[in-house]
Design a protein around this motif. Structure first.
Motif, PDB file in Angstrom:
ATOM      1  N   ILE B 137     -17.566  52.551  14.374  1.00  0.00           N
ATOM      2  CA  ILE B 137     -16.338  52.128  14.078  1.00  0.00           C
ATOM      3  C   ILE B 137     -15.184  53.008  14.871  1.00  0.00           C
ATOM      4  CG2 ILE B 137     -14.935  52.140  12.144  1.00  0.00           C
ATOM      5  CD1 ILE B 137     -17.299  51.476  10.454  1.00  0.00           C
ATOM      6  N   ALA B 138     -15.408  54.152  14.993  1.00  0.00           N
ATOM      7  CA  ALA B 138     -14.457  55.218  15.640  1.00  0.00           C
ATOM      8  C   ALA B 138     -14.356  54.562  16.974  1.00  0.00           C
ATOM      9  CB  ALA B 138     -14.979  56.584  15.454  1.00  0.00           C
ATOM     10  N   ALA B 139     -15.456  54.393  17.624  1.00  0.00           N
ATOM     11  CA  ALA B 139     -15.436  53.939  19.095  1.00  0.00           C
ATOM     12  C   ALA B 139     -14.750  52.678  19.285  1.00  0.00           C
ATOM     13  CB  ALA B 139     -16.726  53.828  19.590  1.00  0.00           C
ATOM     14  N   LEU B 140     -15.069  51.767  18.262  1.00  0.00           N
ATOM     15  CA  LEU B 140     -14.374  50.350  18.245  1.00  0.00           C
ATOM     16  C   LEU B 140     -12.878  50.356  18.267  1.00  0.00           C
ATOM     17  CD1 LEU B 140     -14.538  47.218  18.266  1.00  0.00           C
ATOM     18  CD2 LEU B 140     -15.184  47.292  15.813  1.00  0.00           C
ATOM     19  N   PHE B 141     -12.479  51.380  17.214  1.00  0.00           N
ATOM     20  CA  PHE B 141     -10.934  51.441  17.153  1.00  0.00           C
ATOM     21  C   PHE B 141     -10.457  52.066  18.155  1.00  0.00           C
ATOM     22  CE2 PHE B 141      -9.593  48.958  13.703  1.00  0.00           C
ATOM     23  CZ  PHE B 141     -10.854  48.558  13.212  1.00  0.00           C
ATOM     24  N   CYS B 142     -11.026  52.645  19.092  1.00  0.00           N
ATOM     25  CA  CYS B 142     -10.371  53.304  20.204  1.00  0.00           C
ATOM     26  C   CYS B 142     -10.307  51.823  21.310  1.00  0.00           C
ATOM     27  CB  CYS B 142     -11.453  54.174  21.091  1.00  0.00           C
ATOM     28  SG  CYS B 142     -11.317  55.995  20.023  1.00  0.00           S
ATOM     29  N   LEU B 143     -11.276  51.082  21.236  1.00  0.00           N
ATOM     30  CA  LEU B 143     -11.101  49.761  22.046  1.00  0.00           C
ATOM     31  C   LEU B 143      -9.777  49.193  21.852  1.00  0.00           C
ATOM     32  CD1 LEU B 143     -13.666  47.082  22.859  1.00  0.00           C
ATOM     33  CD2 LEU B 143     -11.578  46.431  21.800  1.00  0.00           C
ATOM     34  N   TYR B 144      -9.711  48.720  20.378  1.00  0.00           N
ATOM     35  CA  TYR B 144      -8.669  48.177  19.745  1.00  0.00           C
ATOM     36  C   TYR B 144      -7.147  48.743  20.234  1.00  0.00           C
ATOM     37  CZ  TYR B 144     -10.957  44.635  16.621  1.00  0.00           C
ATOM     38  OH  TYR B 144     -11.806  43.663  16.304  1.00  0.00           O
ATOM     39  N   ASN B 145      -7.303  50.063  19.825  1.00  0.00           N
ATOM     40  CA  ASN B 145      -6.001  50.798  20.050  1.00  0.00           C
ATOM     41  C   ASN B 145      -5.478  50.782  21.414  1.00  0.00           C
ATOM     42  OD1 ASN B 145      -7.042  53.609  17.798  1.00  0.00           O
ATOM     43  ND2 ASN B 145      -6.318  51.469  17.383  1.00  0.00           N
ATOM     44  N   LYS B 146      -6.630  50.946  22.426  1.00  0.00           N
ATOM     45  CA  LYS B 146      -6.136  50.723  23.646  1.00  0.00           C
ATOM     46  C   LYS B 146      -5.802  49.582  24.158  1.00  0.00           C
ATOM     47  CE  LYS B 146      -8.563  54.994  24.766  1.00  0.00           C
ATOM     48  NZ  LYS B 146      -7.759  55.956  25.555  1.00  0.00           N
ATOM     49  N   TYR B 147      -6.392  48.610  23.970  1.00  0.00           N
ATOM     50  CA  TYR B 147      -6.324  47.011  24.022  1.00  0.00           C
ATOM     51  C   TYR B 147      -4.791  46.720  23.669  1.00  0.00           C
ATOM     52  CZ  TYR B 147      -7.630  41.887  24.283  1.00  0.00           C
ATOM     53  OH  TYR B 147      -7.849  40.806  24.642  1.00  0.00           O
ATOM     54  N   VAL B 148      -4.505  47.135  22.480  1.00  0.00           N
ATOM     55  CA  VAL B 148      -3.160  46.682  21.856  1.00  0.00           C
ATOM     56  C   VAL B 148      -2.214  47.406  22.549  1.00  0.00           C
ATOM     57  CG1 VAL B 148      -1.671  46.949  19.808  1.00  0.00           C
ATOM     58  CG2 VAL B 148      -3.807  45.910  19.441  1.00  0.00           C
ATOM     59  N   ASP B 149      -1.910  48.667  22.771  1.00  0.00           N
ATOM     60  CA  ASP B 149      -1.039  49.476  23.364  1.00  0.00           C
ATOM     61  C   ASP B 149      -1.039  49.268  24.767  1.00  0.00           C
ATOM     62  OD1 ASP B 149       0.146  50.446  21.134  1.00  0.00           O
ATOM     63  OD2 ASP B 149      -0.971  52.395  21.215  1.00  0.00           O
ATOM     64  N   GLY B 150      -2.127  49.155  25.554  1.00  0.00           N
ATOM     65  CA  GLY B 150      -2.499  49.088  27.016  1.00  0.00           C
ATOM     66  C   GLY B 150      -1.799  47.693  27.538  1.00  0.00           C
ATOM     67  N   MET B 151      -1.461  46.797  26.609  1.00  0.00           N
ATOM     68  CA  MET B 151      -0.774  45.508  26.858  1.00  0.00           C
ATOM     69  C   MET B 151       0.538  45.401  26.390  1.00  0.00           C
ATOM     70  SD  MET B 151      -3.427  43.686  28.687  1.00  0.00           S
ATOM     71  CE  MET B 151      -2.316  42.477  28.910  1.00  0.00           C
ATOM     72  N   ALA B 152       0.984  46.492  25.564  1.00  0.00           N
ATOM     73  CA  ALA B 152       2.176  46.588  25.233  1.00  0.00           C
ATOM     74  C   ALA B 152       2.476  45.536  24.064  1.00  0.00           C
ATOM     75  CB  ALA B 152       3.226  46.873  25.989  1.00  0.00           C
ATOM     76  N   SER B 153       1.877  44.981  23.510  1.00  0.00           N
ATOM     77  CA  SER B 153       1.820  43.770  22.421  1.00  0.00           C
ATOM     78  C   SER B 153       2.863  44.152  21.362  1.00  0.00           C
ATOM     79  CB  SER B 153       0.492  43.287  22.077  1.00  0.00           C
ATOM     80  OG  SER B 153       0.097  44.194  20.867  1.00  0.00           O
ATOM     81  N   PHE B 154       3.727  42.998  20.944  1.00  0.00           N
ATOM     82  CA  PHE B 154       4.566  43.463  19.838  1.00  0.00           C
ATOM     83  C   PHE B 154       4.192  44.260  18.579  1.00  0.00           C
ATOM     84  CE2 PHE B 154       7.596  41.690  16.658  1.00  0.00           C
ATOM     85  CZ  PHE B 154       8.586  42.545  16.978  1.00  0.00           C
ATOM     86  N   THR B 155       4.796  44.928  18.320  1.00  0.00           N
ATOM     87  CA  THR B 155       4.673  45.853  17.024  1.00  0.00           C
ATOM     88  C   THR B 155       5.573  45.484  16.030  1.00  0.00           C
ATOM     89  OG1 THR B 155       3.506  47.398  18.512  1.00  0.00           O
ATOM     90  CG2 THR B 155       4.206  48.030  16.047  1.00  0.00           C
ATOM     91  N   PRO B 156       5.578  44.573  14.882  1.00  0.00           N
ATOM     92  CA  PRO B 156       6.572  44.364  14.016  1.00  0.00           C
ATOM     93  C   PRO B 156       6.854  45.736  13.214  1.00  0.00           C
ATOM     94  CG  PRO B 156       4.761  42.880  13.828  1.00  0.00           C
ATOM     95  CD  PRO B 156       4.273  43.971  14.555  1.00  0.00           C
ATOM     96  N   THR B 157       7.918  45.803  12.699  1.00  0.00           N
ATOM     97  CA  THR B 157       8.503  46.725  11.981  1.00  0.00           C
ATOM     98  C   THR B 157       8.768  46.508  10.586  1.00  0.00           C
ATOM     99  OG1 THR B 157      11.025  46.351  12.709  1.00  0.00           O
ATOM    100  CG2 THR B 157       9.765  48.261  13.781  1.00  0.00           C
ATOM    101  N   ASP B 158       8.959  45.287  10.085  1.00  0.00           N
ATOM    102  CA  ASP B 158       8.858  44.750   8.744  1.00  0.00           C
ATOM    103  C   ASP B 158       7.600  44.933   7.987  1.00  0.00           C
ATOM    104  OD1 ASP B 158       9.491  43.329   6.600  1.00  0.00           O
ATOM    105  OD2 ASP B 158       9.466  41.488   7.209  1.00  0.00           O
ATOM    106  N   PRO B 159       7.770  45.868   6.714  1.00  0.00           N
ATOM    107  CA  PRO B 159       6.599  46.271   5.921  1.00  0.00           C
ATOM    108  C   PRO B 159       5.943  44.797   5.592  1.00  0.00           C
ATOM    109  CG  PRO B 159       8.116  47.711   5.334  1.00  0.00           C
ATOM    110  CD  PRO B 159       8.884  46.599   6.377  1.00  0.00           C
ATOM    111  N   ALA B 160       6.781  43.945   5.324  1.00  0.00           N
ATOM    112  CA  ALA B 160       6.314  42.556   4.371  1.00  0.00           C
ATOM    113  C   ALA B 160       5.099  42.010   5.652  1.00  0.00           C
ATOM    114  CB  ALA B 160       7.051  41.642   4.347  1.00  0.00           C
ATOM    115  N   PHE B 161       5.293  42.270   7.078  1.00  0.00           N
ATOM    116  CA  PHE B 161       4.440  41.597   7.862  1.00  0.00           C
ATOM    117  C   PHE B 161       3.052  42.183   7.688  1.00  0.00           C
ATOM    118  CE2 PHE B 161       1.877  42.398  11.680  1.00  0.00           C
ATOM    119  CZ  PHE B 161       1.565  41.221  12.193  1.00  0.00           C
ATOM    120  N   TYR B 162       2.977  43.527   7.535  1.00  0.00           N
ATOM    121  CA  TYR B 162       1.740  44.354   7.352  1.00  0.00           C
ATOM    122  C   TYR B 162       0.904  44.225   6.032  1.00  0.00           C
ATOM    123  CZ  TYR B 162       3.121  46.414  11.664  1.00  0.00           C
ATOM    124  OH  TYR B 162       3.396  46.806  12.960  1.00  0.00           O
TER     125      TYR B 162
END
Lengths: 182, 188
Positions: B137-162
């Motif tokens: 699980i820890a290794a998989l989330f390193c994949l996810y975190n790096k995929y999301v941030d490495g592509m600079a995908s949009f990060t919402p700030t609205d708490p309602a979204f999350y």
């Protein structure tokens, strides 16, 4: 010694997917899709990205096995693999691949550091959206594999011959889920 | 701005998974098995591991999304917050602390997981499968975190979204929505 009991004599990722085959199946599928299926990057180039990231994560098993696969696929130009690991900027590879390796290296260190400039440079050498996407995802995926393999302290062969054999298998049949010996 | 054009109504990981669906399929399947499949760790415990790793990688999208899921599963928001800040003093069991320590080492480098870490976990009652799953699980989330941030995908700030996203991943899970994601266009 591995941190949990694994199939004796079976190295690296293969011992882990034998331990838990249900998660092993999508892991091998992901490797096959990213490194062998349709992409603007050749399988050899993609193995080079996997090798470079594994090398930077100091994962000996993944770095040695994917280097062997890359050498097999580069065939006559197999020497390029060690030149890239030594210093990719001066290696005899395209400017596009150099720019993509820079992106892969940043993903390995801290993905937030992949900059607009890094991406613009890659695009100036002809990289398209898919080249950039696949580079980032291959780099991120190997950050997972490297941590999985080293985090459980799996068996890491030391002889070059063991890796040459793996590289040939990876270069010919690709990523097929290994079965536990009967 | 993301490094490649992505669907504007699908921030974070979802737009990336929709961009290339053939690679998304095994990633989704792996996540569903690890975080929702059969395990002696609760879904909340597994979301805590995902959140801790994402916070150590400073991936804001994944941290906020998985904290939201953990909060829903736990029925309160303090525990996950404390796990992020200092898991050794968080109100979780000794076994969970030892597994979070392993996950924190995996986040840096797999080789940082020591014999001592594993012995501690076993002394707290952790099984082989729990140790295995924590590492993966820890290794998989390193994949996810790096995929999301490495592509600079949009990060919402609205708490309602999350909040909405947390509800989706605690009810539907991690499989692709039946019928895809166009249905979310009208909701936002």
């Amino acid at each position: 010694m591995s941190h949990i009991p694994l199939e004796e004599g079976v190295p690296g990722i293969r011992s882990l997917v034998m331990y838990r085959p249900d998660t092993g199946k999508p892991l091998y599928e992901l490797a096959q899709v990213l490194l062998r299926d349709e992409s603007p990057l050749s399988p050899a180039e993609r193995e080079l990205i996997a090798t470079y990231v594994s090398h930077k994560n100091t994962c000996k098993f993944c770095a040695s096995s994917h280097a062997a696969a890359a050498r097999y696929l580069f065939d006559q130009e197999s020497g390029v693999v060690d030149l890239v690991l030594d210093d990719y900027q001066s290696a005899p590879i395209s400017d596009k691949l150099k720019a993509l390796l820079t992106i892969a290296g940043r993903v390995q260190e801290d993905a937030r550091t992949v900059s607009d400039e890094d991406v613009a440079l890659a695009r100036s050498f002809g990289a398209n959206d898919r080249d950039i996407h696949d580079t980032v995802l291959i780099a991120a995926t190997f950050c997972m594999f490297n941590r999985y393999v080293d985090g459980l302290a799996t068996l890491t062969p030391t002889e070059d011959a063991a890796y040459a054999q793996m590289g040939e298998r990876m270069g010919t049949i690709g990523y097929v889920l290994p079965q536990k010996p009967a | 701005m993301s490094h490649i054009p992505l669907e504007s109504h699908l921030p974070g990981i979802t737009g990336l998974l929709e961009y290339r669906q053939d690679s998304a399929k095994p990633i989704r399947e792996l996540t569903q098995l690890l975080l929702r499949g059969e395990s002696t760790l609760t879904e909340a415990e597994r979301e805590l591991i995902a959140t801790l790793v994402s916070s150590r990688n400073q991936c804001r999208f994944c941290t906020t999304a998985h904290k939201s899921a953990a909060d829903i599963l736990l029925g309160e928001s303090e525990t996950c917050e404390m796990v992020i800040n200092d898991f050794e003093s968080a109100p979780v069991g000794e076994k969970m602390k030892s597994l979070l320590a392993i996950a924190a080492h995996v986040q840096k480098n797999g080789k940082n997981v020591t014999e001592g870490d594993v012995i501690r976990a076993r002394n707290c009652g952790a099984t082989d499968r729990e140790i295995h799953d924590t590492v993966l699980i820890a290794a998989l989330f390193c994949l996810y975190n790096k995929y999301v941030d490495g592509m600079a995908s949009f990060t919402p700030t609205d708490p309602a979204f999350y909040k909405k996203l947390g509800e989706r991943i605690t009810t539907v899970g991690y499989n692709r929505l039946p019928g895809g994601y166009d249905q979310l266009k009208t909701q936002s």
